[in-house]
Design a protein around this motif. Structure first.
Motif, PDB file in Angstrom:
ATOM      1  N   PRO A 741      49.052  41.630  38.814  1.00  0.00           N
ATOM      2  CA  PRO A 741      49.946  40.487  38.556  1.00  0.00           C
ATOM      3  C   PRO A 741      50.898  40.768  37.399  1.00  0.00           C
ATOM      4  CG  PRO A 741      47.682  39.748  38.817  1.00  0.00           C
ATOM      5  CD  PRO A 741      47.636  41.235  38.743  1.00  0.00           C
ATOM      6  N   GLU A 742      52.168  40.444  37.613  1.00  0.00           N
ATOM      7  CA  GLU A 742      53.146  40.591  36.542  1.00  0.00           C
ATOM      8  C   GLU A 742      52.779  39.650  35.398  1.00  0.00           C
ATOM      9  OE1 GLU A 742      57.092  40.161  37.997  1.00  0.00           O
ATOM     10  OE2 GLU A 742      56.856  41.675  39.570  1.00  0.00           O
ATOM     11  N   GLY A 743      52.895  40.144  34.182  1.00  0.00           N
ATOM     12  CA  GLY A 743      52.503  39.379  33.001  1.00  0.00           C
ATOM     13  C   GLY A 743      51.138  39.744  32.464  1.00  0.00           C
ATOM     14  N   ASP A 744      50.322  40.478  33.255  1.00  0.00           N
ATOM     15  CA  ASP A 744      49.029  40.950  32.733  1.00  0.00           C
ATOM     16  C   ASP A 744      49.257  41.910  31.572  1.00  0.00           C
ATOM     17  OD1 ASP A 744      47.645  39.459  34.544  1.00  0.00           O
ATOM     18  OD2 ASP A 744      46.512  41.142  35.392  1.00  0.00           O
ATOM     19  N   VAL A 784      40.091  43.157  28.735  1.00  0.00           N
ATOM     20  CA  VAL A 784      39.105  44.230  28.866  1.00  0.00           C
ATOM     21  C   VAL A 784      39.463  45.227  29.958  1.00  0.00           C
ATOM     22  CG1 VAL A 784      37.231  42.818  27.978  1.00  0.00           C
ATOM     23  CG2 VAL A 784      37.679  42.855  30.443  1.00  0.00           C
ATOM     24  N   VAL A 785      40.334  44.817  30.887  1.00  0.00           N
ATOM     25  CA  VAL A 785      40.653  45.694  32.003  1.00  0.00           C
ATOM     26  C   VAL A 785      41.984  45.239  32.597  1.00  0.00           C
ATOM     27  CG1 VAL A 785      39.503  44.335  33.806  1.00  0.00           C
ATOM     28  CG2 VAL A 785      39.646  46.835  34.055  1.00  0.00           C
ATOM     29  N   LEU A 786      42.609  46.141  33.344  1.00  0.00           N
ATOM     30  CA  LEU A 786      43.839  45.835  34.050  1.00  0.00           C
ATOM     31  C   LEU A 786      43.607  46.101  35.542  1.00  0.00           C
ATOM     32  CD1 LEU A 786      46.807  45.048  33.315  1.00  0.00           C
ATOM     33  CD2 LEU A 786      47.363  47.467  33.454  1.00  0.00           C
ATOM     34  N   PRO A 787      43.787  45.125  36.444  1.00  0.00           N
ATOM     35  CA  PRO A 787      44.235  43.742  36.233  1.00  0.00           C
ATOM     36  C   PRO A 787      43.272  42.950  35.348  1.00  0.00           C
ATOM     37  CG  PRO A 787      44.269  44.334  38.569  1.00  0.00           C
ATOM     38  CD  PRO A 787      43.523  45.406  37.860  1.00  0.00           C
ATOM     39  N   ASN A 788      43.828  41.968  34.634  1.00  0.00           N
ATOM     40  CA  ASN A 788      43.040  41.187  33.687  1.00  0.00           C
ATOM     41  C   ASN A 788      41.989  40.347  34.402  1.00  0.00           C
ATOM     42  OD1 ASN A 788      45.935  40.449  31.575  1.00  0.00           O
ATOM     43  ND2 ASN A 788      44.760  42.329  31.816  1.00  0.00           N
TER      44      ASN A 788
END
Length: 847
Positions: A741-744, A784-788
């Motif tokens: 997601p954009e903004g993460d 903690v991770v991406l995606p959030n």
């Protein structure tokens, strides 16, 4: 030998020397400058260590104490033509520092044996008046007049100054009046470091480089008792420590929001340390270049297997200790919480009487348990170095490092919120199946030859070999009951080798009134990383009521890869001094890569490709005064994508980084304290994301951006009071992506963080030598991770130290995480609980 030829030094205290009292500081005008006289009670001439940087000449006088009737500090402003200031202060308990700052250049100095004590003759005219040696000229003495701590030297008639002739015998001082002058290849002690090599591949004042570069010197490492590389991130803005592979002590960092993937530099050579540990025993300093580094070091990253260290968002360069030309011996022992035991030895000096062959040997042994259940490690490290001064213009340095590490592989917790309720000491593996046997060997040489005072040839070679054999259990996501964790056991065999040959020519020349500092070079590199994974099965574990003792079944060869790459990089750089106040830095590098990736299970080639890329950098520095630098820069970086392919088996473009940076570098308190304030915007393009049609393949629609403000302050506020502090504001997010997601936000990167480490050592009285240290770290909430998925809360960690230093002896107690706060180290896939409250006691001796 001229004192201005000296470079920064590390002070080595002689054994069993009586402390000399300096009771008076006098100034005497001479024909070509001025003399600084340190009068001693008995006329003794103590040992002197010299250094120079920028327009400043430093002489550190060891085993001395300043006892002036007029105060604790001597200062003279504009005492002679070409000299801006002279200060004499108590640097450490038994070390006096004489600092001479020139107006446009470094003052030339001559040390003279004298029955009065120590005489430093300063000249701003000819080099002939600045050769080390005895001189019998005796101009009339003048005591300075003091007003509010400021000194205005009176003028006296000119006195004739003559340089000693090589043919004439020189007057010799008595044996007990000889001045011992030590010029070494070490960095200046203290928290402020004025120059670095990482930003330009040459020793350059930080104020002349249009990019943020922060240096953690040896003094900070010792005061904080740092034994793990990722602890260094606390003292650099915009940098966070990355959790090592299976919790190993490795050099992993995130810079300005993005991981370096364990690609770093060691003495300017590529150092990919993902499967091997690194020890701090032979480290002199850490230099952190924030922002693109491909213009000098090429491209790379853990997933590209390119072998380059010019990672997208910055690079950390480890500078190791070099031999000294005077004997120096240091040994220490540390014992702490969880049966932590560590001992180090550092010895150096000349092997021949003419000092043409020098050596240095660093040794470290460590044996420790852990706050984590069933974790322990044992490590042995040795690093000999030889420097051969072939002639006054040619030298060769050969280094060897070897480390054997035997310990536990501990992958911490999966990235799930439920694990925040699990005790931080909980181990999710098996006590009898958690061994890691890793060793690394590094061999390098550096050859330097000066064709003239302005032109130099450098050639360096580095070979690093690392091996890791392990038994490991990897925890998976919790089952539906939210307490049972499935586990995967592996046996691994991993190997890496990294070979680099670097050649460069640097020179200084002028075109009219414009001065140039040119660098031209070629790098040749070859990198290989091979791994074999053997997989089995094992029973799950209840994380709240673990019952250990499960045994894995039979193992089968499930995955293996052989990754190779070769690189040729050609680079050109020019640091142009348009005027004394305006400097331009321009450079570029062209890289050629070819790589291959072979499946060791099926013995088929998965990928073969070539890449080429040009990486530019342009910067400007305006210096309205000797203490202020304003700068702006634009730079690019790249990372080849060797390890991924598209669904159509197409080649992926390199990941690209672009940065704009604006900043100011300011020095305070007569250059004892420095600060860097930087504003930047950094954008990653061609970021790999999973193909929404088939996640086993990748597409390049991703873009991520980081922009922020960073402040770094380091140096000495008052004699005995040192400080290093940071503040970081980071606005980092995903701006384009097909899956994320954009903004993460990137993992492990808070919006706000700040840190402080400061020490004070009492300078006089019955408690002289007693010191205190205090450390504070605020780390804002972070993903903690991406995606959030979820956010970890902010925390404040408090550290402290208590130490006592007297002559050759030092004892220290370090208290880490006094607040006993629970926080985690991240790597984008796992949660690694950080250490609770710990205590370490250290005793050290210098000879």
């Amino acid at each position: 030998m001229c004192l201005t030829a000296a470079i920064p030094v590390l002070i080595a205290f002689p054994a069993n020397a009586d402390v000399v009292k300096v009771t008076t500081v006098l100034l005497k005008q001479t024909d070509g400058g001025i003399e600084v006289i340190l009068e001693t009670a008995d006329g003794a001439s103590p040992q002197v260590f010299t250094a120079s940087f920028g327009e400043t000449l430093i002489a550190d006088v060891v085993n001395t104490q300043l006892q002036l009737p007029s105060g604790d500090e001597f200062r003279a402003d504009n005492p002679a033509e070409g000299i801006a200031s002279i200060t004499v202060t108590q640097l450490y308990t038994n070390t006096i520092r004489v600092r001479v700052t020139g107006i446009t250049s470094i003052p030339e100095g001559q040390l003279i044996p004298s029955s009065e004590g120590l005489v430093l003759r300063l000249s701003t005219t000819t080099h002939a008046a600045a050769q080390l040696g005895a001189d019998s000229t005796k101009p009339d003495e003048v005591s300075p007049s003091v007003s509010g701590g400021e000194v205005s030297p009176e003028t006296v008639p000119d006195a004739e100054l003559t340089a000693p002739s090589a043919e004439e015998p020189q007057p010799q001082a008595e044996a007990d009046e000889q001045i011992e002058i030590v010029v070494t290849a070490e960095q200046e002690s203290g928290y402020r470091v004025p120059s670095a090599v990482t930003g330009t591949r040459t020793e350059t004042p930080l104020r002349d480089v249009p990019q943020s570069i922060q240096v953690i010197p040896r003094q900070v490492i010792e005061d904080r008792q740092i034994v793990r590389f990722n602890e260094l991130a606390d003292n650099v803005s915009g940098v966070q420590g990355e959790r090592g592979y299976g919790g190993l002590s490795q050099a992993g960092f995130r810079i300005r929001g993005f991981s370096t993937n364990f690609s770093n530099l060691r003495n300017g050579f590529s150092d990919f340390g993902y499967i091997s540990t690194r020890d701090v025993a032979n480290v002199e300093r850490f230099e952190v270049l924030k922002g693109p580094a491909s213009v000098l070091y090429g491209g790379g990253g853990a997933y590209s297997f390119g072998g380059g260290a010019g990672v997208i968002s910055g690079v950390v360069n480890t500078v190791t200790k070099k031999p000294l030309d005077q004997p120096y011996y240091d040994t220490n022992a540390t014992y702490g919480s969880f049966d932590f035991l560590r001992s180090t030895l550092d010895i150096t000096g000349p092997l021949l009487s003419n000092q043409s062959l020098l050596y240095r040997l660093n040794v470290a042994y460590e044996n420790a348990d852990s706050f984590r259940d069933f974790n322990e490690n044992e490590s042995f490290f040795i690093a000999p170095v030889l420097t051969w001064k072939i002639n006054p213009r040619t030298n060769l340095t050969v280094e060897l490092e070897h480390q054997q590490y035997d310990g536990s592989l501990d992958f911490g917790f999966p990235v799930e919120r439920d694990f925040l309720e699990v005790p931080r000491e909980r181990f999710l593996g098996e006590p009898d199946f958690t061994d890691a046997d890793t060793n690394s060997t590094l061999v390098s040489y550096n050859f330097e030859h000066q064709f003239s005072d302005n032109w130099k040839l450098k050639q360096g070679f580095n070979a690093t070999f690392s091996n890791l054999d392990s038994d490991q259990i990897f925890p998976l996501s919790l089952e539906d009951d939210r307490r049972t964790v499935p586990r995967l056991p592996f046996k691994t065999d991993e190997r890496s080798e990294n070979l680099t040959l670097s050649n460069s020519i640097s020179g200084k020349f002028s075109t009219g009134a414009v001065n140039h500092n040119l660098l031209l070079g070629v790098d040749l590199a070859r990198y290989r990383y091979r791994f074999d994974f053997f997989r089995s099965s094992i029973a799950s574990l209840d994380v709240f009521d673990p019952q250990y003792g499960a045994q894995p079944g039979s193992f089968r060869f499930t995955s293996g890869s052989d990754n190779r790459s070769r690189n040729i990089g050609i680079f050109l750089q020019d640091l142009v001094e348009v005027t004394p106040h305006l400097k331009l830095l321009a450079g570029g590098r062209f890289d050629f890569y070819d790589s291959s990736r072979r499946n060791r299970v099926t013995d088929e080639f998965l990928n073969e490709q070539t890449d080429e890329r040009f990486s530019p950098r342009i910067g400007i520095v305006y210096q309205p005064s000797d203490s202020t630098s304003l700068y702006f820069s634009w730079s690019n970086s790249f990372a080849p994508q060797f390890g991924r392919r598209t669904r159509e088996d197409g080649q992926l473009e390199p990941e690209i980084g672009e940065q704009f940076e604006l900043g100011i570098k300011q020095s305070f308190l007569d250059e004892r304290l420095s600060a860097t304030l930087a504003l930047y915007e950094f954008t990653r393009k061609n970021v790999l994301t999973p193909d929404p049609v088939d996640p086993l393949f990748s597409i390049q629609t991703g873009e991520q951006r980081s922009r922020g403000i960073e402040l770094d302050i380091a140096g000495e506020i008052l004699p005995g009071w040192n400080l290093i502090a940071t503040y970081t504001y980071t606005d980092a997010e995903v701006t384009e992506d097909e899956v994320i997601p954009e903004g993460d936000r990137p993992y492990g990167v808070p919006e706000n963080s700040t840190s402080l480490w400061t020490t004070y050592e009492i300078q006089k009285g019955d408690l002289q030598g007693l010191g205190f240290g205090l450390g504070l770290l605020f780390f804002g909430e972070h993903e903690v991770v991406l995606p959030n998925t979820f956010t970890l809360p902010s925390y404040v960690r408090v550290d402290a130290s208590l130490f006592y230093r007297r002559n050759n002896f030092k004892a220290a107690l370090n208290f880490k995480n006094i607040s006993d706060v629970t926080y985690y180290l991240l790597d984008g896939a796992l949660l690694g609980p950080a250490s609770p409250f710990t205590v370490q006691g250290t005793v050290s001796f210098e000879f």
